[in-house]
Design an enzyme around this catalytic site. Structure first.
Site, PDB file in Angstrom:
ATOM      1  NE  ARG A  55      -3.198  -2.982   0.599  1.00  0.00           N
ATOM      2  CZ  ARG A  55      -3.864  -3.691  -0.305  1.00  0.00           C
ATOM      3  NH1 ARG A  55      -3.976  -3.258  -1.542  1.00  0.00           N
ATOM      4  NH2 ARG A  55      -4.389  -4.850   0.011  1.00  0.00           N
TER       5      ARG A  55
ATOM      6  NE  ARG B 238     -12.648  -6.359   8.102  1.00  0.00           N
ATOM      7  CZ  ARG B 238     -11.953  -6.072   7.011  1.00  0.00           C
ATOM      8  NH1 ARG B 238     -12.312  -6.578   5.845  1.00  0.00           N
ATOM      9  NH2 ARG B 238     -10.891  -5.303   7.068  1.00  0.00           N
TER      10      ARG B 238
ATOM     11  CE  LYS C 199      -5.886  -1.642   9.980  1.00  0.00           C
ATOM     12  NZ  LYS C 199      -6.046  -2.157   8.628  1.00  0.00           N
TER      13      LYS C 199
ATOM     14  CD  GLU D 288      -2.748   0.479  12.237  1.00  0.00           C
ATOM     15  OE1 GLU D 288      -2.457  -0.313  13.151  1.00  0.00           O
ATOM     16  OE2 GLU D 288      -2.917   0.118  11.061  1.00  0.00           O
TER      17      GLU D 288
ATOM     18  CD  GLU E  15      -5.340  -0.458   2.081  1.00  0.00           C
ATOM     19  OE1 GLU E  15      -4.823  -0.181   3.170  1.00  0.00           O
ATOM     20  OE2 GLU E  15      -5.828  -1.572   1.809  1.00  0.00           O
TER      21      GLU E  15
ATOM     22  CD1 TRP F 110     -12.583 -10.846   0.772  1.00  0.00           C
ATOM     23  CD2 TRP F 110     -11.134 -10.292   2.389  1.00  0.00           C
ATOM     24  NE1 TRP F 110     -11.359 -11.387   0.447  1.00  0.00           N
ATOM     25  CE2 TRP F 110     -10.450 -11.056   1.430  1.00  0.00           C
ATOM     26  CE3 TRP F 110     -10.425  -9.838   3.500  1.00  0.00           C
ATOM     27  CZ2 TRP F 110      -9.102 -11.390   1.551  1.00  0.00           C
ATOM     28  CZ3 TRP F 110      -9.080 -10.155   3.616  1.00  0.00           C
ATOM     29  CH2 TRP F 110      -8.437 -10.921   2.663  1.00  0.00           C
TER      30      TRP F 110
ATOM     31  CG  ASP G 242      -8.735  -2.158   6.225  1.00  0.00           C
ATOM     32  OD1 ASP G 242      -7.884  -1.448   6.782  1.00  0.00           O
ATOM     33  OD2 ASP G 242      -8.450  -3.020   5.364  1.00  0.00           O
TER      34      ASP G 242
ATOM     35  CD  GLU H  78     -18.603  11.029   3.349  1.00  0.00           C
ATOM     36  OE1 GLU H  78     -18.455  12.247   3.587  1.00  0.00           O
ATOM     37  OE2 GLU H  78     -18.988  10.213   4.198  1.00  0.00           O
TER      38      GLU H  78
ATOM     39  CD  GLU I  94      -5.968  -8.229   6.287  1.00  0.00           C
ATOM     40  OE1 GLU I  94      -4.805  -7.801   6.207  1.00  0.00           O
ATOM     41  OE2 GLU I  94      -6.962  -7.560   5.950  1.00  0.00           O
TER      42      GLU I  94
HETATM   43  C1  GCV Z   1      -0.573  -4.664   5.953  1.00  0.00           C
HETATM   44  C2  GCV Z   1      -5.680  -3.859   5.014  1.00  0.00           C
HETATM   45  C3  GCV Z   1      -4.687  -3.683   3.910  1.00  0.00           C
HETATM   46  C4  GCV Z   1      -3.518  -4.634   4.049  1.00  0.00           C
HETATM   47  C5  GCV Z   1      -2.890  -4.408   5.424  1.00  0.00           C
HETATM   48  C6  GCV Z   1      -3.960  -4.639   6.475  1.00  0.00           C
HETATM   49  C7  GCV Z   1      -3.437  -4.366   7.867  1.00  0.00           C
HETATM   50  O1  GCV Z   1      -6.324  -5.074   4.898  1.00  0.00           O
HETATM   51  O2  GCV Z   1      -5.326  -3.877   2.691  1.00  0.00           O
HETATM   52  O3  GCV Z   1      -2.598  -4.357   3.030  1.00  0.00           O
HETATM   53  O4  GCV Z   1      -1.806  -5.261   5.617  1.00  0.00           O
HETATM   54  O5  GCV Z   1      -5.047  -3.771   6.241  1.00  0.00           O
HETATM   55  O6  GCV Z   1      -3.670  -3.253   8.327  1.00  0.00           O
HETATM   56  O7  GCV Z   1      -2.828  -5.219   8.457  1.00  0.00           O
END
Ligand code: GCV
Length: 848
Positions: free
Chosen positions: A187, A358, A382, A409, A415, A564, A387, A533, A308
Site C-alpha cells: 500500500r 467483521r 484502527k 492507528e 489506500e 471479507w 479498515d 466521499e 489476514e
Molecule cells: C498490511 C488492510 C490492507 C492490508 C494491510 C492490512 C493491515 O487489509 O489492505 O494491506 O496489511 O489492512 O492493516 O494489516
C-alpha cells in the site's frame, strides 16, 4: 490529462520564467517568508547561538537553527561556547541546563511548564542583553522547540507570538512503514522502500535520515520500518537494522520493527512458536537482548497476528494477551514496548449469516482481555471497526479497553482514499474520530482523551500513522499528500489543533505565504475529503472500491458475497448493514449506551453513517428530506462536479507557485476529475440497476454529449467485456487486438462551436499504448497511456480520459481515434465526450 490546442508557446514561456521545486524538502523548505503582510520582527534577532546540551538531538537542533535562519533570513548565526555576557544570543538547552547557566531563567511570569518531550520558548533579559531561549524538557524537547521556532519564522510569526510551553499530548507518536525486505511497500504509492532493497538494508540510508528529520520536525518520535505482515528474516538482520537506527538517532526517532510471531520457528530453529512454551519465551528474550546490544534506544515491537493469514497465538489455543505479554516480558528490562494490533478478524465470514459482522471482531476478541495486558503493552486499534474506509464510526473498542493502554492507528498512505492520485486531506477526517465522544461511563470521553491516557488514567498510549513514504523525490508522490503526513504529526502532538490550522500552516510552509495561495490551497484541502466521499461511498457505505483487487477504482459488487465482511447488503429493495442489537448483528451494543442509543434510533443516527448502521429501503427519507437512492445518485454528480472545481481552483494559482509543482498537481487534479466521473457513472449505474429506481433527473445512462465506441465506425477495434460491467458504457470496452493499430471514427452532427473533447480510454499498469486524435485529416493530439494505473483489464481502476480543450467543430466533421497497442495493452477505448465551451463565440469555429 487536459491539453489545449495551440497553447504550447505560452506554456513554454511560463516554464522559462519560474523556479522549479521537486518537493524533496517537504515542509522544511526554509523559503524566505514574504514581507508582505508580515511583521519583520527578526531585525532584533540575536546574531549568536549557544547550545548548552551535548546530546545528538541538541546538535541537530543547533544545525537546524543555523540552516533555517541562514536560508530564510539570510543571516549566519555565530556559534558561542557559553552565554555571551556582551551580546544577545539564542540559547538552546534543557530547562535545567539553562537554569544553571542563566540564573534569571525562567523570567518572572514565564513559567516553564513543559512535560516530557516538550519545550518552552521565552526571552530572558540580563545585563541589558536579550536571550531568546529554546528550553527543552529533555534533548528531544530542544529539537522540537527549534523546529517550532523555524516553522514560525517560515510562516512569518514573530518570536514573541511563539512564546510559551508546549508538550506532546501522548508519549507514543509513531509512524509505521509497511516496507518489505525486497524493497516493495504494501500500500505504498511513492516508489520503493527507503530502507530495504533486494532482501537487504540499503547501503545508502541518506533518505532514512532525511525522513527522520521530517518526522522530528512534527514531533514524531518512533518509526516501525517494516511491514506488519512481517518477514521473520528481519530478525536475522539486526546489525544492518542498527544502521537505520543510527540514521534516525540524531532526530530523536526511535526505531521499532514489526515481528512475525512465528519467528522462533522460521528463523530460530525451534519446532514451535507457542507463546506458552518456555523455549519460545527464552528465544525472544535472547533476541531482544541482542537487539538492544546493537540498538540501545530500540523502541519495541509492532505485532499483527491471527489476521489476514498471519500466524498467531490462536494456533496454540493462546490469546493475544499470551503473545503480547511474552514479548513484553522480553522488552521490559530494556524499556521497550509492544504495540499489539487489534486488527484481528476472520476473513472467511459466512455471507449468508445475517448475524456475522467483521465490525464486531476487534471488540469481541479484545474486550474480554481488558486488564490482562502487561503495562508495557499498547493495543493498537484502527480508527474504525473495518479498515480505513472513507467514513466509518469510531471503533467501539476504544471504550471497551479501560484497563489497557491503547493507541489509535490512522492511515496516512491513501489506500482506500485515492492512492496518492486523488487529493484527499485526511486531518479533516481524523478530527471527526479524535473528537468523537464515546460517552464511556456517561461522561465525556472523546477518542483523543482515551488514547492520550487521560480518560482511563493510562500511563502509555498515543498515535500511530501508517505512512509508507517511498523513494520518490517528493516522498508521497502526490505533492499535496504530504499534508497528511504533516497533519498526522501535528495531531499526534496536539489533537486539539484544527484541520484548518494544519491546512494553513502546511500550505504556508510548503508553497508560500501569499494570501491567495494560502486561501486557495487550504480551501481545496479542507473540502477534499467530503468531495471524495461524495463520488465514492456516501451515507456510510464505505469506499465502494474494488476490495478484492487494488482498493482503488469503483467496484461496489466486490463488497458482497465473499468472506471479507465489508458488506453493504444491497438488494432490490434496500441497502445497508443492520447492526442493531434488536434485529441486526448486535455491533451497536458494543458502544457505551448513549452512543449505542444515538446510532440505534433512526431519528438520531446521522445520515452520513446511516447505511453502516441500518438496512433501509431505497425510498427511506433521510434527515435531509431526500430518499436514500436519490442521495446516492445526487452525491455522485455533486462529487464529480466538485472534483472538476478543484482543477479550476488550482488553475487560479498559475504563476503564483513554482511551475514544477504547479504542473504536477494540475495533471493529478485533472486525472482525478476524470476518475471522479468514472466513479460517478459506475456507482450510479450499479445502484440504478440493482434498485430499479430511476434518477429523478434522468441523468444516469443519458449522456447526450457522448459518442460511445459502439456508435463509431470501427476499423480493427472489437468489443471486450469490462471486468466490472458498470465501469464502461454497456459493460464493453473496445480493444485493438492482433493489429498494429486500429481506428474508431465518429461523424459529427453537433452545432458549430468550440468544444472540449474527452477521449475515455483504459490505461493498464503494463504497456504504453499510444493514441492519436484526428479532426478530419488533421492530427490534433497524440498521447501515451503511460499512467501505470493499478490493473490489467478494462475497469474502474484503469478507466481514464484524455481531454483536449478549445477544439473548433462543425457539422460534418469526423473525429478519429487511432490506437496503437503495446505489450499486451490493446489501446482500449470507451467513448468520446464533446462538451460545448459555451464561453467561446460559435462563429469563430467556422474559421478552422
Ligand atoms: C498490511 C488492510 C490492507 C492490508 C494491510 C492490512 C493491515 O487489509 O489492505 O494491506 O496489511 O489492512 O492493516 O494489516
Amino acid at each position: 490529462m487536459t491539453h489545449r490546442i495551440a497553447t504550447s508557446f505560452a506554456v513554454l514561456f511560463i516554464v522559462a520564467t519560474l523556479h522549479a521545486e521537486d518537493g524533496s524538502q517537504g515542509w522544511l523548505r526554509y523559503a524566505p517568508p514574504s514581507p508582505t503582510g508580515f511583521p519583520l520582527t527578526y531585525e532584533a534577532m540575536p546574531a549568536a547561538l549557544v547550545n548548552l546540551d551535548s546530546s545528538v538531538e541538541a546538535a541537530s537542533a543547533q544545525k537546524e537553527m543555523l540552516r533555517g535562519v541562514r536560508s530564510m533570513l539570510g543571516r549566519t548565526l555565530r556559534l558561542e561556547a557559553t552565554i555571551p555576557g556582551n551580546d544577545d544570543a539564542w540559547v538552546l538547552g534543557t530547562a535545567e541546563e539553562i537554569r544553571t547557566a542563566l540564573p534569571g531563567y525562567p523570567a518572572p511570569g514565564q513559567a516553564d511548564k513543559a512535560g516530557p518531550g516538550g519545550f518552552t520558548l521565552s526571552v530572558v533579559t540580563a545585563h541589558g542583553y536579550q536571550y531568546w531561549i529554546v528550553a527543552g524538557a529533555d534533548p528531544r524537547g530542544i529539537l522540537y522547540g527549534a523546529f517550532h521556532v523555524l516553522s514560525g519564522v517560515a510562516r512569518g510569526e514573530s518570536f514573541g507570538s511563539m512564546q510559551g510551553s508546549q508538550s506532546p499530548a501522548a508519549p507514543v507518536r509513531w509512524v509505521n512503514q509497511w516496507d518489505n525486505l525486497n524493497g516493495t511497500i504494501e500500500r505504498g504509492y511513492a516508489g520503493r522502500s527507503i530502507f530495504f532493497d533486494d532482501g537487504h538494508v540499503r547501503a545508502d540510508l541518506t533518505r532514512a535520515g532525511e525522513y527522520a528529520r521530517l518526522l522530528a520536525s512534527i514531533g514524531v518520535n518512533g518509526c516501525t520500518i517494516n511491514n506488519v505482515n512481517a518477514d521473520p528474516r528481519l530478525l536475522t538482520m539486526i546489525p544492518d537494522v542498527a544502521r537505520i537506527a543510527d540514521a534516525f538517532r540524531p532526530w530523536g526517532v526511535r526505531l521499532s520493527i514489526a515481528v512475525a510471531i512465528n519467528g522462533p520457528q522460521v528463523v530460530g530453529g525451534l519446532d514451535t512458536y507457542d507463546p506458552g512454551d518456555p523455549r519460545v519465551a527464552a528465544w525472544w528474550r535472547a533476541k531482544v537482548d541482542a537487539i538492544y546490544a546493537a540498538i540501545p534506544d530500540f523502541a519495541g515491537f509492532v505485532v499483527k497476528a491471527d489476521s489476514e493469514g498471519q500466524p498467531g497465538p490462536s494456533q496454540y489455543g493462546r490469546t493475544p494477551v499470551d503473545a503480547a505479554n511474552m514479548l513484553a516480558a522480553a522488552l521490559q528490562p530494556h524499556g521497550g514496548i509492544v504495540l499489539y494490533r487489534a486488527f484481528v478478524y476472520n476473513h472467511h465470514l459466512d455471507w449468508n449469516d445475517l448475524k456475522a459482522d467483521r465490525a464486531r471482531a476487534a471488540y469481541d476478541i479484545f474486550h474480554p482481555l481488558d486488564g490482562q495486558f502487561a503495562p508495557n503493552v499498547i493495543v493498537q486499534i484502527k480508527n474504525g471497526p473495518i479498515d480505513f474506509q472513507v467514513r466509518e464510526p469510531v471503533s467501539p473498542l476504544f471504550a471497551g479497553l479501560r484497563e489497557t493502554n491503547t493507541a489509535v492507528e490512522l492511515q496516512i498512505t491513501q489506500e482506500y482514499m485515492g492512492q496518492a492520485r486523488h487529493l484527499v486531506f485526511l486531518p479533516t477526517q481524523w478530527k471527526t474520530y479524535l473528537d468523537f465522544d464515546l460517552r464511556a461511563n456517561h461522561r465525556s470521553t472523546p477518542l483523543k482523551d482515551i488514547v492520550d491516557g487521560a480518560s482511563f488514567h493510562r500511563p502509555l498510549g498515543g498515535y500511530v500513522g501508517v505512512a509508507n513514504v517511498g523513494l520518490d523525490t517528493n516522498w508521497m508522490s502526490h505533492p499535496l499528500s504530504m499534508a497528511n503526513l504533516y497533519g498526522f504529526g501535528r495531531l499526534a502532538w496536539n489533537p486539539n489543533t484544527t484541520a484548518a490550522a494544519i491546512a494553513e500552516d502546511w500550505t504556508r510552509l510548503t508553497f508560500s505565504n501569499d494570501p491567495k495561495v494560502v486561501a486557495t490551497i487550504s480551501h481545496m484541502l479542507l473540502t477534499s475529503w467530503s468531495i471524495y466521499e461524495h463520488y465514492t461511498g456516501p451515507l456510510g457505505l464505505q469506499t465502494l472500491t474494488n476490495i478484492t483487487g487494488p482498493h482503488y477504482g469503483p467496484a461496489p459488487q466486490s463488497q458482497e458475497h465473499n468472506g471479507w465482511g465489508q458488506w453493504i447488503r444491497a438488494d432490490h429493495d434496500g441497502v445497508g448493514m443492520d447492526r442493531t442489537v434488536a434485529t441486526g448483528t448486535g455491533f451497536l451494543g458494543q458502544y457505551p449506551p448513549e452512543v449505542a442509543a444515538m446510532y440505534t434510533s433512526l431519528k438520531t443516527c446521522p445520515d452520513d453513517l446511516l447505511l453502516f448502521m441500518h438496512h433501509v429501503p431505497y425510498t427511506y427519507k433521510l434527515h435531509s428530506g431526500k430518499t436514500v437512492i436519490q442521495t446516492i445518485y445526487d452525491d455522485h454528480y455533486v462529487g464529480a462536479q466538485e472534483a472538476a472545481g478543484l482543477v479550476a481552483q488550482w488553475k487560479t494559482l498559475d504563476g503564483l507557485i513554482d511551475e514544477q509543482r504547479y504542473a504536477k498537481v494540475l495533471g493529478l487534479l485533472e486525472y482525478q476529475a476524470g476518475h471522479a466521473i468514472v466513479w460517478r457513472d459506475a456507482i450510479d449505474r450499479w445502484f440504478k440497476q440493482i434498485s430499479g429506481i430511476p434518477d429523478d433527473q434522468h441523468r444516469i445512462g443519458h449522456d447526450p454529449d457522448r459518442i460511445t465506441a459502439s456508435r463509431m465506425q470501427l476499423d480493427g477495434y472489437t468489443p471486450i467485456d469490462a471486468t466490472i460491467w458498470e465501469t464502461a458504457t454497456d459493460g464493453k470496452a473496445y480493444a485493438c487486438r492482433n493489429r498494429n493499430s486500429c481506428t474508431a471514427s465518429a461523424h459529427l452532427d453537433r452545432p458549430a462551436g468550440w468544444y472540449s473533447v474527452a477521449v475515455q480510454y483504459f490505461d493498464y499498469r503494463q504497456g504504453v499504448s499510444t493514441f492519436t486524435l484526428r479532426l478530419n485529416q488533421q492530427t490534433i493530439a497524440a498521447w501515451a497511456a503511460d499512467n501505470t494505473l493499478p490493473g490489467e483489464a478494462p475497469n474502474g481502476d484503469t478507466s481514464t480520459r484524455f481531454t483536449l480543450d478549445g477544439v473548433p467543430l462543425r457539422p460534418g466533421d469526423t473525429l478519429t481515434i487511432e490506437g496503437h497497442p503495446d505489450d499486451g495493452e490493446p489501446a482500449p477505448i470507451d467513448y468520446i465526450e464533446l462538451t460545448p465551451e459555451s464561453a467561446r463565440a460559435p462563429q469563430k469555429a467556422a474559421a478552422h
